[in-house]
Design a protein around this motif. Structure first.
Motif, short mmCIF file in Angstrom:
data_model
loop_
_atom_site.label_atom_id
_atom_site.label_comp_id
_atom_site.label_asym_id
_atom_site.label_seq_id
_atom_site.Cartn_x
_atom_site.Cartn_y
_atom_site.Cartn_z
N UNK A 1 0.85 -0.90 -0.35
CA UNK A 1 0.45 0.11 0.09
C UNK A 1 1.08 0.88 -0.16
N UNK A 2 1.61 0.96 0.66
CA UNK A 2 2.47 2.42 0.92
C UNK A 2 3.66 2.73 -0.51
N UNK A 3 4.06 1.26 -1.66
CA UNK A 3 5.22 1.75 -1.96
C UNK A 3 3.87 1.66 -3.89
N UNK A 4 3.47 0.78 -3.61
CA UNK A 4 2.57 0.59 -5.06
C UNK A 4 3.26 0.25 -5.80
N UNK A 5 4.25 -1.15 -5.44
CA UNK A 5 4.70 -1.77 -7.07
C UNK A 5 4.47 -2.10 -8.16
N UNK A 6 5.60 -2.15 -9.01
CA UNK A 6 4.26 -2.52 -10.51
C UNK A 6 4.07 -3.78 -10.39
N UNK A 7 4.97 -5.02 -9.68
CA UNK A 7 4.39 -6.16 -9.49
C UNK A 7 4.81 -6.98 -8.34
N UNK A 8 4.45 -7.76 -8.05
CA UNK A 8 4.97 -7.95 -6.01
C UNK A 8 5.27 -10.13 -6.18
N UNK A 9 5.69 -10.07 -6.05
CA UNK A 9 6.58 -11.20 -6.22
C UNK A 9 5.86 -11.81 -4.91
N UNK A 10 5.22 -13.02 -4.31
CA UNK A 10 4.43 -13.67 -3.36
C UNK A 10 4.21 -14.35 -3.03
N UNK A 11 4.71 -15.22 -2.02
CA UNK A 11 4.97 -16.92 -1.69
C UNK A 11 3.76 -16.91 -1.42
N UNK A 12 3.04 -17.92 -1.43
CA UNK A 12 1.96 -18.64 -0.95
C UNK A 12 2.39 -19.71 0.76
N UNK A 13 2.89 -19.85 0.76
CA UNK A 13 3.21 -20.44 1.88
C UNK A 13 3.86 -19.39 3.00
N UNK A 14 3.01 -19.07 3.68
CA UNK A 14 3.25 -18.19 5.10
C UNK A 14 2.90 -18.23 6.45
N UNK A 15 3.48 -18.23 6.86
CA UNK A 15 2.94 -18.50 8.83
C UNK A 15 1.51 -18.04 9.34
N UNK A 16 0.90 -17.06 7.97
CA UNK A 16 -0.05 -15.91 9.24
C UNK A 16 -1.02 -15.50 8.24
N UNK A 17 -1.22 -16.80 7.04
CA UNK A 17 -2.33 -16.54 6.20
C UNK A 17 -1.73 -17.07 4.52
N UNK A 18 -0.81 -16.67 4.47
CA UNK A 18 -0.11 -16.57 3.27
C UNK A 18 -0.02 -15.83 2.04
N UNK A 19 0.16 -16.59 0.89
CA UNK A 19 -0.31 -15.19 -0.39
C UNK A 19 -2.06 -14.96 -0.89
#
Length: 254
Positions: free
Chosen positions: A54-72
């Motif tokens: 929300x702060x940076x507003x990148x063109x592309x987000x490289x997103x991991x699928x599995x993370x401890x708090x809910x994931x991608x």
């Protein structure tokens, strides 16, 4: 991509989301040498990712699928307001140019999401694409291939590692049957008791990977793999790996 050219090349601004700091450092280093790509931020949790994007507003987000708090999927829902039912008409929408609201104020473009995961399971691919991601590549991808995938999704293409596209085509060409249609219970207490990481280890064990190979794929230690495997055996009440594999196959978790 941003309209600010560097040496005649437009720069694609990338944000990294992965709960492994060492992996993020590796991706940042790989992309640093690629023409037209700039890593502008990173996060190791869902909350950090949502705030940073929300702060940076990148063109592309490289997103991991599995993370401890809910994931991608949790990141996608928070940032895009994605429909968890995953209606085909809304999946994978590319970033658009800014639009003006009723007051005439221009909004920033929506970031495009590219999943980057160790998992090649069909359910993971389908979940994040339904959530709004534009593509899905596995962590076996090379630096050059990853840079190309980033550029392509930024330009509106859908990008998938080999064979993963078939999962998406199958899912959206016909509605995938749910547990009830397959004659399976809607809730399985033993499956529900497993953490996301334990399910990852379970799938890899069922596919025949060794503890060392699982450790390398998940970027964790062999001892941690052994701990997860022990927890899985205990929670599923299986006596050995062969029984566990049969148990996983019977629940379509392989």
């Amino acid at each position: 991509m941003t309209d600010e050219p560097v040496g005649g090349v437009r720069v694609c601004r990338v944000f990294l989301v992965d709960d492994h700091a060492v992996f993020r450092s590796g991706v940042r280093a790989e992309l640093a040498g690629q023409t037209g790509i700039e890593v502008v931020g990173e996060a190791g949790s869902v909350a950090e990712a949502v705030a940073g994007i929300g702060r940076v507003r990148p063109d592309v987000v490289l997103l991991d699928v599995h993370m401890p708090d809910g994931g991608g999927v949790a990141v996608l829902r928070s940032v895009l307001g994605a429909d968890p039912s995953g209606a085909p008409a809304t999946y994978g929408a590319p970033a658009t140019s800014g639009t003006a609201d009723a007051s005439g104020t221009s909004e920033a473009p929506v970031s495009t999401f590219l999943a980057l995961s160790v998992s090649d399971a069909a359910e993971d691919v389908i979940a994040v694409i339904r959530g709004g991601a534009r593509g899905y590549v596995t962590k076996t991808i090379s630096g050059g291939e990853l840079a190309d995938a980033v550029r392509r999704v930024a330009d509106g293409d859908a990008v998938f590692s080999p064979r993963l596209a078939g999962f998406v085509l199958d899912a959206f060409a016909r509605a995938a049957p749910g547990p009830e249609e397959r004659g399976e219970p809607v809730h399985d207490p033993e499956v529900d008791s497993l953490t996301p990481r334990e399910k990852e280890v379970l799938r890899l064990l069922a596919r025949g990977y060794t503890y060392k190979e699982i450790a390398e794929k998940l970027f964790i230690s062999v001892k941690t793999v052994e701990t997860h495997a022990s927890n899985v055996l205990r929670k599923t009440q299986q006596s050995n790996r062969h029984a566990l594999t049969r148990w996983a196959q019977s629940r379509h978790l392989d």
